[in-house]
Design an enzyme around this catalytic site. Structure first.
Site, mmCIF file in Angstrom:
data_model
loop_
_atom_site.group_PDB
_atom_site.id
_atom_site.type_symbol
_atom_site.label_atom_id
_atom_site.label_comp_id
_atom_site.label_asym_id
_atom_site.label_seq_id
_atom_site.Cartn_x
_atom_site.Cartn_y
_atom_site.Cartn_z
ATOM 1 N N PHE A 185 0.787 -1.318 0.199
ATOM 2 C CA PHE A 185 0.103 0.053 0.000
ATOM 3 C C PHE A 185 0.801 1.389 -0.019
ATOM 4 C CE2 PHE A 185 -1.762 3.540 2.347
ATOM 5 C CZ PHE A 185 -2.873 3.725 1.748
ATOM 6 N N GLY A 187 0.184 5.426 0.210
ATOM 7 C CA GLY A 187 -0.769 6.397 0.458
ATOM 8 C C GLY A 187 -0.712 7.234 1.881
ATOM 9 N N LEU A 208 3.779 -0.644 3.842
ATOM 10 C CA LEU A 208 3.224 0.538 3.792
ATOM 11 C C LEU A 208 4.088 1.543 3.450
ATOM 12 C CD1 LEU A 208 1.095 0.102 7.325
ATOM 13 C CD2 LEU A 208 0.348 -0.245 4.849
ATOM 14 N N GLU A 209 3.923 2.218 2.353
ATOM 15 C CA GLU A 209 4.799 3.583 2.129
ATOM 16 C C GLU A 209 3.727 4.721 2.156
ATOM 17 O OE1 GLU A 209 7.849 3.391 1.318
ATOM 18 O OE2 GLU A 209 7.995 1.109 1.076
ATOM 19 N N LEU A 210 4.165 5.448 3.162
ATOM 20 C CA LEU A 210 3.108 6.421 3.787
ATOM 21 C C LEU A 210 3.929 7.877 3.517
ATOM 22 C CD1 LEU A 210 2.217 4.352 6.747
ATOM 23 C CD2 LEU A 210 1.073 4.496 4.539
#
Length: 454
Positions: A185, A187, A208-210
């Protein structure tokens, strides 16, 4: 076809074992590269419609990086797939040990709208290299790019192998109710928390790439003019809608005025001849209005203008003196640069460490002592010394966050590793079987165990 049936089809396809073969993975990487090259103009057109990106920026930040990543995987895939031999302890003699990277299985890739080509295909490359199948969910906020992604995927892959699910929140929710073998993901932090919560119900591994508020520190020994130019580049790229954009600047009080002067000069130099013709827009009215509310007109020292009709916010500098202001407590994701003065570098370290760990940090200095101090004492995903953004272009390094800015890394070999499981294998030989591990235990065996295992 509904989502559950699609996942069932992909599981059946994966079990057949075609994706395990090097030739299969290589063929599909090459097909993806060729189709992207073939549809380059269509991709540029979609990026212009959704984000008003110029042809130059589209290639530099989206198409070109994807092609470079594919070529890197094509070149190195055979090497990555080989069994990696490791040493075996003497206590297990005679034996050989190695690591075999096996595919994770059925992968869900959820991509955002700000780099709607790059952030779809970059993880997909890792999924293909790793020998998986994939379900891709592009962002509904970039419908033209979502459409071109679907067209590219459907023209070269069967849906049992790689499929695209378009739509909005409803489709996202349905996908997250399904059991995948892996979720990737990219976002916002808020949605990332929801993805993690949903994944936990099935113990599904995730990356998770936030994002977050990535700081920039300008220390008094910095090359100030070059710093202004490189920070301006990083801040206005994609109109600031970049997860690793310099969010705010902490600057030595003695050089703040001169830095501001240089920054303004470069903004004017960048755009004076084309009147912002090549400057992207904000993705939609909702995000446009959110960013506008962050601008305190009393603190603006340059810019502050915007076009509501065209959803363009022009580059803006704010001299901020309040760490508790709204703009200092919300990821900006736009071309507004707050600047805060400091007198001692320790103030920067204390402030950064009091906040959630950012995805990136940028330090401008010519002092190796300051460089070492910031790298050691501040925790962040990655960053640059004397530049912005460009660390993410090196596919020999992993890219990813830490803490609230993300979990896991990808790019280059790290993408292959992200989409595979390193299965540890020890092969024992039959020509010798050391008896010391077997019952009955006695003093002699105890001494042998202590000799070999220590």
């Amino acid at each position: 076809m509904n989502i559950s049936d699609l996942i069932k089809l992909q599981k059946e396809f994966f079990i057949k074992g075609d994706t395990l073969e090097y030739s299969f993975r290589l063929k599909n990487l090459v097909s993806l590269r060729n189709e992207i090259l073939k549809r380059e103009k269509d991709i540029e057109e979609a990026l212009y419609k959704d984000l008003r990106k110029s042809s130059f920026e589209s290639y530099m930040t989206e198409i070109g990086l994807v092609l470079e990543e594919i070529n890197y995987h094509i070149k190195n895939l055979k090497k990555w797939m080989k069994k990696k031999k490791v040493r075996t302890s003497i206590s297990q003699f005679p034996a050989r040990s190695y690591i075999y990277h096996e595919p994770l299985g059925i992968c869900l890739i959820m991509a955002p709208w700000n780099y709607p080509i790059n952030l779809v295909f970059m993880p997909l490359i890792g999924a293909i290299s790793g020998g998986n199948t994939a379900v891709i969910k592009p962002s509904a906020y970039a419908p033209n790019c979502s459409n071109i992604v679907r067209e590219i995927i459907e023209s070269i892959f069967c849906k049992e192998y790689v499929a695209v699910i378009e739509g909005g929140r409803k489709e996202n929710e349905k996908l997250l109710e399904e059991k995948f073998d892996f979720i990737f993901f990219t976002g916002s932090i808020s949605v990332g928390k929801l993805v993690m919560e949903k994944a936990s119900k099935n113990l599904t591994p995730i990356i998770l790439e936030l994002g977050g508020k990535s700081p920039t520190i300008i220390e008094k020994t910095a090359d100030l003019k070059l710093a202004a130019k490189r920070i301006a580049f990083g801040k206005i790229l994609n109109a600031g809608q970049t997860c690793v954009a310099p969010d705010y600047v902490l600057i030595d009080k003695s050089i703040c005025q001169l830095f501001t002067k240089y920054y303004v000069e470069y903004i004017k130099e960048f755009f004076e001849n084309d009147d912002y013709k090549n400057f992207p827009k904000i993705i939609n009215k909702k995000h446009f209005n959110r960013i506008i509310k962050l601008i305190d007109s009393e603190k603006v020292v340059f810019g502050g203008e915007y076009s509501e009709e065209n959803l363009i916010i022009y580059p803006t500098i704010i001299h901020e003196n309040d760490f508790n202001s709204r703009i200092m407590n919300e990821e900006i994701f736009g071309p507004i640069l707050p600047i805060i003065e400091y007198e001692d570098i320790e103030e920067c370290i204390e402030y950064i460490n009091s906040k959630p760990r950012p995805l990136a940090l940028y330090l401008f200095t010519n002092s190796s002592e300051i460089e070492e101090k910031i790298i050691k004492r501040c925790s962040y995903g990655g960053g640059c010394i004397n530049d912005t953004l460009v660390h993410i272009t090196n596919n020999k390094m992993g890219f990813g966050g830490i803490g609230e800015s993300g979990i896991g890394q990808y790019h280059g070999e790290k993408s292959f590793e992200a989409f595979t499981h390193p299965k540890a294998i020890m092969k024992k030989f039959n020509w010798l079987d050391l008896p010391m591990r077997y019952h009955p235990y006695n003093e002699k065996k105890s001494k042998l165990v202590r000799f070999f295992i220590k």
